[in-house]
Each structure stands twice: as structure tokens, then as C-alpha cells.
Design a protein around this motif. Structure first.
Motif, PDB file in Angstrom:
ATOM      1  N   ALA A 139     -13.465 -33.362 -18.691  1.00  0.00           N
ATOM      2  CA  ALA A 139     -12.850 -34.577 -18.144  1.00  0.00           C
ATOM      3  C   ALA A 139     -13.263 -34.781 -16.698  1.00  0.00           C
ATOM      4  CB  ALA A 139     -11.327 -34.489 -18.266  1.00  0.00           C
ATOM      5  N   HIS A 140     -13.263 -33.703 -15.921  1.00  0.00           N
ATOM      6  CA  HIS A 140     -13.666 -33.823 -14.512  1.00  0.00           C
ATOM      7  C   HIS A 140     -15.124 -34.257 -14.407  1.00  0.00           C
ATOM      8  CE1 HIS A 140     -15.472 -32.168 -10.780  1.00  0.00           C
ATOM      9  NE2 HIS A 140     -14.394 -32.714 -10.249  1.00  0.00           N
ATOM     10  N   ALA A 141     -16.002 -33.634 -15.191  1.00  0.00           N
ATOM     11  CA  ALA A 141     -17.421 -33.975 -15.120  1.00  0.00           C
ATOM     12  C   ALA A 141     -17.664 -35.415 -15.568  1.00  0.00           C
ATOM     13  CB  ALA A 141     -18.231 -33.006 -15.980  1.00  0.00           C
ATOM     14  N   ARG A 142     -16.939 -35.878 -16.601  1.00  0.00           N
ATOM     15  CA  ARG A 142     -17.091 -37.257 -17.058  1.00  0.00           C
ATOM     16  C   ARG A 142     -16.672 -38.246 -15.969  1.00  0.00           C
ATOM     17  NH1 ARG A 142     -16.453 -39.233 -22.134  1.00  0.00           N
ATOM     18  NH2 ARG A 142     -16.661 -41.237 -21.048  1.00  0.00           N
ATOM     19  N   VAL A 143     -15.582 -37.945 -15.278  1.00  0.00           N
ATOM     20  CA  VAL A 143     -15.134 -38.830 -14.193  1.00  0.00           C
ATOM     21  C   VAL A 143     -16.200 -38.923 -13.124  1.00  0.00           C
ATOM     22  CG1 VAL A 143     -13.485 -39.068 -12.306  1.00  0.00           C
ATOM     23  CG2 VAL A 143     -12.665 -38.506 -14.598  1.00  0.00           C
ATOM     24  N   ARG A 144     -16.771 -37.791 -12.735  1.00  0.00           N
ATOM     25  CA  ARG A 144     -17.811 -37.802 -11.699  1.00  0.00           C
ATOM     26  C   ARG A 144     -19.034 -38.589 -12.175  1.00  0.00           C
ATOM     27  NH1 ARG A 144     -14.065 -37.235  -8.870  1.00  0.00           N
ATOM     28  NH2 ARG A 144     -13.374 -35.263  -7.978  1.00  0.00           N
ATOM     29  N   SER A 145     -19.364 -38.447 -13.454  1.00  0.00           N
ATOM     30  CA  SER A 145     -20.500 -39.181 -13.999  1.00  0.00           C
ATOM     31  C   SER A 145     -20.245 -40.686 -13.986  1.00  0.00           C
ATOM     32  CB  SER A 145     -20.768 -38.706 -15.433  1.00  0.00           C
ATOM     33  OG  SER A 145     -21.791 -39.475 -16.042  1.00  0.00           O
ATOM     34  N   ALA A 182      -9.912 -31.343 -10.059  1.00  0.00           N
ATOM     35  CA  ALA A 182     -10.722 -30.492  -9.190  1.00  0.00           C
ATOM     36  C   ALA A 182      -9.848 -29.647  -8.274  1.00  0.00           C
ATOM     37  CB  ALA A 182     -11.673 -31.360  -8.354  1.00  0.00           C
ATOM     38  N   GLY A 183      -8.813 -30.271  -7.692  1.00  0.00           N
ATOM     39  CA  GLY A 183      -7.929 -29.525  -6.807  1.00  0.00           C
ATOM     40  C   GLY A 183      -7.189 -28.422  -7.540  1.00  0.00           C
ATOM     41  N   GLY A 184      -6.715 -28.723  -8.755  1.00  0.00           N
ATOM     42  CA  GLY A 184      -5.998 -27.717  -9.522  1.00  0.00           C
ATOM     43  C   GLY A 184      -6.879 -26.561  -9.932  1.00  0.00           C
ATOM     44  N   LEU A 185      -8.090 -26.854 -10.400  1.00  0.00           N
ATOM     45  CA  LEU A 185      -9.016 -25.782 -10.772  1.00  0.00           C
ATOM     46  C   LEU A 185      -9.349 -24.910  -9.569  1.00  0.00           C
ATOM     47  CD1 LEU A 185     -11.449 -27.665 -13.191  1.00  0.00           C
ATOM     48  CD2 LEU A 185      -9.870 -25.825 -13.790  1.00  0.00           C
ATOM     49  N   SER A 186      -9.524 -25.546  -8.410  1.00  0.00           N
ATOM     50  CA  SER A 186      -9.820 -24.784  -7.200  1.00  0.00           C
ATOM     51  C   SER A 186      -8.691 -23.812  -6.871  1.00  0.00           C
ATOM     52  CB  SER A 186     -10.054 -25.742  -6.024  1.00  0.00           C
ATOM     53  OG  SER A 186     -10.261 -25.022  -4.823  1.00  0.00           O
ATOM     54  N   LEU A 187      -7.448 -24.252  -7.029  1.00  0.00           N
ATOM     55  CA  LEU A 187      -6.316 -23.363  -6.755  1.00  0.00           C
ATOM     56  C   LEU A 187      -6.276 -22.189  -7.722  1.00  0.00           C
ATOM     57  CD1 LEU A 187      -3.530 -26.001  -6.024  1.00  0.00           C
ATOM     58  CD2 LEU A 187      -4.612 -24.462  -4.380  1.00  0.00           C
ATOM     59  N   LEU A 188      -6.799 -22.395  -8.916  1.00  0.00           N
ATOM     60  CA  LEU A 188      -6.861 -21.305  -9.901  1.00  0.00           C
ATOM     61  C   LEU A 188      -8.100 -20.438  -9.709  1.00  0.00           C
ATOM     62  CD1 LEU A 188      -5.748 -23.227 -13.124  1.00  0.00           C
ATOM     63  CD2 LEU A 188      -4.337 -21.800 -11.623  1.00  0.00           C
ATOM     64  N   GLY A 189      -8.957 -20.826  -8.777  1.00  0.00           N
ATOM     65  CA  GLY A 189     -10.172 -20.054  -8.530  1.00  0.00           C
ATOM     66  C   GLY A 189     -11.274 -20.331  -9.530  1.00  0.00           C
ATOM     67  N   ILE A 190     -11.239 -21.524 -10.134  1.00  0.00           N
ATOM     68  CA  ILE A 190     -12.193 -21.892 -11.180  1.00  0.00           C
ATOM     69  C   ILE A 190     -13.039 -23.068 -10.705  1.00  0.00           C
ATOM     70  CG2 ILE A 190     -12.416 -22.766 -13.550  1.00  0.00           C
ATOM     71  CD1 ILE A 190      -9.789 -21.323 -14.193  1.00  0.00           C
ATOM     72  N   ASP A 191     -14.323 -23.034 -11.006  1.00  0.00           N
ATOM     73  CA  ASP A 191     -15.248 -24.076 -10.580  1.00  0.00           C
ATOM     74  C   ASP A 191     -14.999 -25.368 -11.344  1.00  0.00           C
ATOM     75  OD1 ASP A 191     -17.612 -25.144  -9.245  1.00  0.00           O
ATOM     76  OD2 ASP A 191     -18.596 -24.975 -11.192  1.00  0.00           O
ATOM     77  N   ALA A 192     -15.130 -26.506 -10.645  1.00  0.00           N
ATOM     78  CA  ALA A 192     -15.030 -27.831 -11.265  1.00  0.00           C
ATOM     79  C   ALA A 192     -16.413 -28.472 -11.199  1.00  0.00           C
ATOM     80  CB  ALA A 192     -13.995 -28.694 -10.549  1.00  0.00           C
ATOM     81  N   PRO A 193     -17.224 -28.321 -12.245  1.00  0.00           N
ATOM     82  CA  PRO A 193     -18.622 -28.776 -12.172  1.00  0.00           C
ATOM     83  C   PRO A 193     -18.740 -30.297 -12.137  1.00  0.00           C
ATOM     84  CG  PRO A 193     -18.095 -28.062 -14.399  1.00  0.00           C
ATOM     85  CD  PRO A 193     -16.904 -27.708 -13.547  1.00  0.00           C
ATOM     86  N   GLU A 194     -19.751 -30.788 -11.415  1.00  0.00           N
ATOM     87  CA  GLU A 194     -20.049 -32.212 -11.388  1.00  0.00           C
ATOM     88  C   GLU A 194     -20.766 -32.643 -12.667  1.00  0.00           C
ATOM     89  OE1 GLU A 194     -19.518 -34.509  -8.745  1.00  0.00           O
ATOM     90  OE2 GLU A 194     -18.186 -32.957  -7.959  1.00  0.00           O
ATOM     91  N   HIS A 195     -21.468 -31.719 -13.298  1.00  0.00           N
ATOM     92  CA  HIS A 195     -22.197 -31.970 -14.538  1.00  0.00           C
ATOM     93  C   HIS A 195     -21.786 -30.918 -15.553  1.00  0.00           C
ATOM     94  CE1 HIS A 195     -25.002 -34.649 -12.306  1.00  0.00           C
ATOM     95  NE2 HIS A 195     -24.854 -33.771 -11.333  1.00  0.00           N
ATOM     96  N   LEU A 196     -21.659 -31.313 -16.810  1.00  0.00           N
ATOM     97  CA  LEU A 196     -21.301 -30.359 -17.853  1.00  0.00           C
ATOM     98  C   LEU A 196     -21.974 -30.773 -19.159  1.00  0.00           C
ATOM     99  CD1 LEU A 196     -19.534 -27.832 -18.173  1.00  0.00           C
ATOM    100  CD2 LEU A 196     -17.706 -29.317 -19.016  1.00  0.00           C
TER     101      LEU A 196
END
Length: 326
Positions: A213-219, A312-326
């Protein structure tokens, strides 16, 4: 002022009344705000005074009067009227589109959307065993507590006060992101599954849905730029965006609860809810065929990007990468 803003304002009034000794009650985790019922007035109403009256040992209308004194004149509130047995009715100072207001707030605050001061000045000491899941959970809790103005430290030794059910095996073969998700997504009392399911690139995998979902939004943002239009908060003019408003507005409460209860699993599950709510909106964001970009397209893009910011903010708090492309 959105319903979520008003809910937080009322909750703050309850906290201040308790702090001043005017009410002797446990502060609720949330305050429900709805449209006024029969006999009500204004834009919104809440039955919080009726909910607190029994515990306070006071009549509901008296409790409502205490809260009214702290709410009249608050930012965004023009008037507060007590009706019936003790309902608080609010007339807002100005009527703005709730979607635009929420999206604008998220755009302005960015990764800090949802940050607050619920734990301001508090130092939280986490004592954990030497075990991989406990270490990962503690690491996420440190970051989440920081979003609420607190500071958390991690120690090893007894008495342990953070002991999630240990992982049945080493999660490292899953890779850093999937491993952390496998350890953080389940509730602390549930045994985590360390399986290759966390690597499956299909909708059955919650981590994949969140990152996809995050990558689709960025796309979509990149494609909109190629079409010559940008996001602009406003009414999306489509029913597909409505289910997304509640989880986005609820994000500050989720962060506060995750910090207060030392429960990063609450944030992880909330991100899945946001992802599942935004995905149906995405096909309607860009113009189709000969359709020209309109205000509705710009508004949908802004709403989708707000969801991307939360993800993206939530994944960052969990220590997980939020990719721009997937």
C-alpha cells in the motif's frame, strides 16, 4: 475541527478536571463523539458525562457542567450546551470539510502526526530477559514512547517487566524486516510464527499489504506528477475514501495506547487496518482514459498520500523499512 480533534479536546478536559480534583474517576482511554440525538443541538455531542457520573458519585448533569466550564472557549468550539440527562452538545466555531482538515493536519505534521505529550517527562525503565523477541519489542517500545514525550531505557535483570512469549526459533533467516514484523505483530502473550509466510508477496501476508500500500501510494504520486497535477486536500467525492478516515483519525490514539501499554503490536495491527482501507481508494486516484485531472483526483491523491505518511511513520517506529518501490 474533526470529530477526532473534538474527542481529544473533551478527553483533555476530563484529564484536567481529574487533575484539579473536580472529578474522582479513572480517565477513559477515549471519548466517543457522535451527531446530536433527539433533543440535542449543535454539530456534535457526547455522553461522556453520563459514562463518568456513577464512578464520580455525582449527577450526570453536574459532571457535564464541570466539563462544560473547561470546554467553552476551547479552540474550535463556539458553544457547549448541556441537554437531557447530561449530554454535552457542541457548536463548532467554523465548519470545515473533515477530510480536508484531517489530510491537511497529516501533511503539515508529516512523520510526527500522532505524536503527543501523554508521557511527557516520564522515564520508562524496561527490564527484559536476554531473548530476541524481548529485545526487539523493547527496541520498538523505546521509539513509540518517544512519540509521546517520554523516554524509555532498556536494562537486563530481575525483576523483568517486559517478557513477551519467546520466539520458537531464530527469526534471522526471514531477513531484518520480516523478522521484526513476525516478532512485533502478534500480541505479547501470543507465540510468534517464524515461517516463510512472512515473505509471501501476496495479500494473505499482512506485512506485504502494508508495504505494498505504501509503495502504491508513492507510485501514484510519481505518476500524478508526470500527468501535471499534485495533491490538494479536499472532498474526494467518492465513497471509496470514507473507510479510510476513521483509521487515519485514530492514529494518534493508537500511538498513545501503544506507548502507554508498551504494546507495539497495537501499532502493527493498526497499520494493517490503514493499508486495507487505502487500497480500495487507489484505483480512483488517477484519471482514466481521456479524463482530465480534477479537484476530486487531487483530493484523492492527498488522502492516499496521508495514508502513505501514516504507513511510513508507523513502519519506521517498528524498525521496518517502507520501500518506495515494491
Amino acid at each position: 475541527m474533526t470529530p477526532a480533534d473534538l474527542s481529544r479536546t473533551v478527553l483533555d478536559a476530563v484529564c484536567r478536571a481529574v487533575g484539579a480534583g473536580e472529578l474522582s474517576v479513572a480517565v477513559p482511554e477515549r471519548v466517543v463523539v457522535t451527531e446530536p440525538g433527539p433533543g440535542g443541538c449543535g454539530d456534535f455531542a457526547t455522553a461522556v458525562a453520563l459514562r463518568l457520573a456513577h464512578a464520580a458519585g455525582q449527577p450526570p448533569r453536574h459532571v457535564a457542567g464541570i466539563l462544560r466550564e473547561r470546554l467553552v472557549g476551547a479552540d474550535g468550539i463556539e458553544d457547549v450546551v448541556v441537554t437531557g440527562p447530561g449530554f454535552l452538545n457542541f457548536r463548532l466555531a467554523e465548519q470545515v470539510d473533515p477530510v480536508a482538515a484531517l489530510v491537511t493536519e497529516i501533511r503539515e505534521k508529516g512523520a510526527r502526526y500522532g505524536h503527543g505529550d501523554a508521557l511527557a517527562g516520564q522515564v520508562v525503565t524496561l527490564r527484559v530477559p536476554y531473548e530476541v523477541r524481548a529485545e526487539v519489542v523493547a527496541d520498538a517500545v523505546v521509539r513509540i514512547v518517544g512519540t509521546q514525550g517520554g523516554r524509555a531505557t532498556v536494562e537486563h535483570g530481575e525483576p523483568v517487566n517486559l517478557r513477551p512469549v519467546p520466539a520458537p526459533e531464530d527469526p534471522a533467516p526471514l531477513g531484518p524486516d520480516a523478522a521484526r514484523w513476525a516478532l512485533l505483530h502478534p500480541a505479547p502473550h501470543d507465540r510468534p510464527r517464524i515461517t516463510a509466510d512472512h515473505l509471501v508477496q501476496r495479500e494473505v501476508n499482512p506485512l506485504f499489504r502494508v508495504r505494498y500500500a505504501h509503495a502504491r501510494v508513492r507510485s501514484l504520486g510519481r505518476n500524478a506528477a508526470r500527468l501535471g497535477f499534485a495533491a490538494e486536500p479536499g472532498p474526494p467525492r467518492t465513497g471509496t475514501g470514507a473507510p479510510l478516515l476513521t483509521p487515519l483519525a485514530d492514529h494518534p490514539r493508537i500511538l498513545t495506547a501503544a506507548a502507554t501499554h508498551r504494546a507495539p503490536d497495537r501499532l502493527a495491527r493498526h497499520l494493517v487496518t490503514v493499508a486495507d482501507a487505502v487500497l480500495p481508494l487507489l484505483p480512483s486516484v488517477l484519471p482514466v482514459g481521456e479524463e482530465k485531472p480534477s479537484a476530486a483526483h487531487r483530493a484523492r491523491l492527498a488522502l492516499a498520500e496521508a495514508a502513505g505518511t501514516v504507513l511510513a511513520g508507523g513502519l519506521s517506529l517498528l524498525g521496518i523499512d517502507a520501500p518506495e518501490h515494491l
